[in-house]
Motif scaffolding. Structure first.
Motif: not given
Length: 150
Positions: A79-85, A90-93
Motif C-alpha cells: 500500500x502506498x500514498x501514491x495513488x498511481x502505484x 489493483x490490477x492482475x499480473x
C-alpha cells in the motif's frame, strides 16, 4: 569465458538498463525482483551477444514473461500514498504487465502480443480492462460508462 566486455554490449546495457528497471519495478511491484530479472536477462544476452536479430526483444521477453507465470506471480505492491502505484496494485499480473507496456513503454498491442506470447485479441482485452480498472482506482470512473465519467 571472456576476459573483457564487448564495448558495444556495455553501451547497449548502459543505454537501456534505467528504463527497463523502472518498467520492471512497476510490473513486479518489487524493486529487488526487477533488478534480479534484469540482471538475468542481460547475463543471458551477454552469452549470445551478436546472434539475436533484435536484442531488445530478447531481453524484454526474459524480463516480462515471468510476470505471467502462475508459479511465481508478481507480488502486489505494498500500500502506498501514491495513488498511481495503488491503482496499479489493483490490477492482475497480466493486466498490469500489458498496461505498463502499453502506456509506460509505449509498445503497440502487436509488439506486446509477440513479447508475451499472447494473441493480439488477448492483449487488447487485458489492456482495455486494465485501463478501466486503473481509472477506477484513480477515482476517475470507468471510461466506457458515460454516466461515471467526470
Amino acid at each position: 569465458m571472456r576476459d573483457s566486455i564487448d564495448p558495444d554490449f556495455a553501451s547497449y546495457v548502459d543505454a537501456r538498463q534505467g528504463r527497463w528497471l523502472r518498467t520492471a519495478a512497476l510490473v513486479y511491484g518489487d524493486q529487488a525482483r526487477a533488478e534480479a530479472l534484469l540482471l538475468h536477462a542481460f547475463s543471458r544476452l551477454a552469452m549470445v551477444w551478436g546472434r539475436p536479430d533484435d536484442p531488445d526483444v530478447f531481453v524484454q521477453r526474459l524480463l516480462y514473461q515471468p510476470a505471467l507465470s502462475r508459479l511465481h506471480p508478481p507480488r502486489p505492491a505494498l500500500p502506498s500514498d501514491d495513488t498511481t502505484l495503488s491503482a496499479l496494485a489493483e490490477l492482475t499480473p497480466v493486466q498490469r504487465t500489458v498496461f505498463v507496456l502499453l502506456y509506460y513503454e509505449e509498445l503497440t498491442e502487436f509488439e506486446i502480443a509477440d513479447l508475451l506470447s499472447l494473441s493480439h485479441t488477448a492483449v487488447h482485452g487485458h489492456g482495455q480492462t486494465a485501463l478501466s480498472r486503473f481509472r477506477t482506482g484513480l477515482g476517475l470512473g470507468d471510461w466506457r460508462n458515460p454516466v461515471e465519467r467526470r
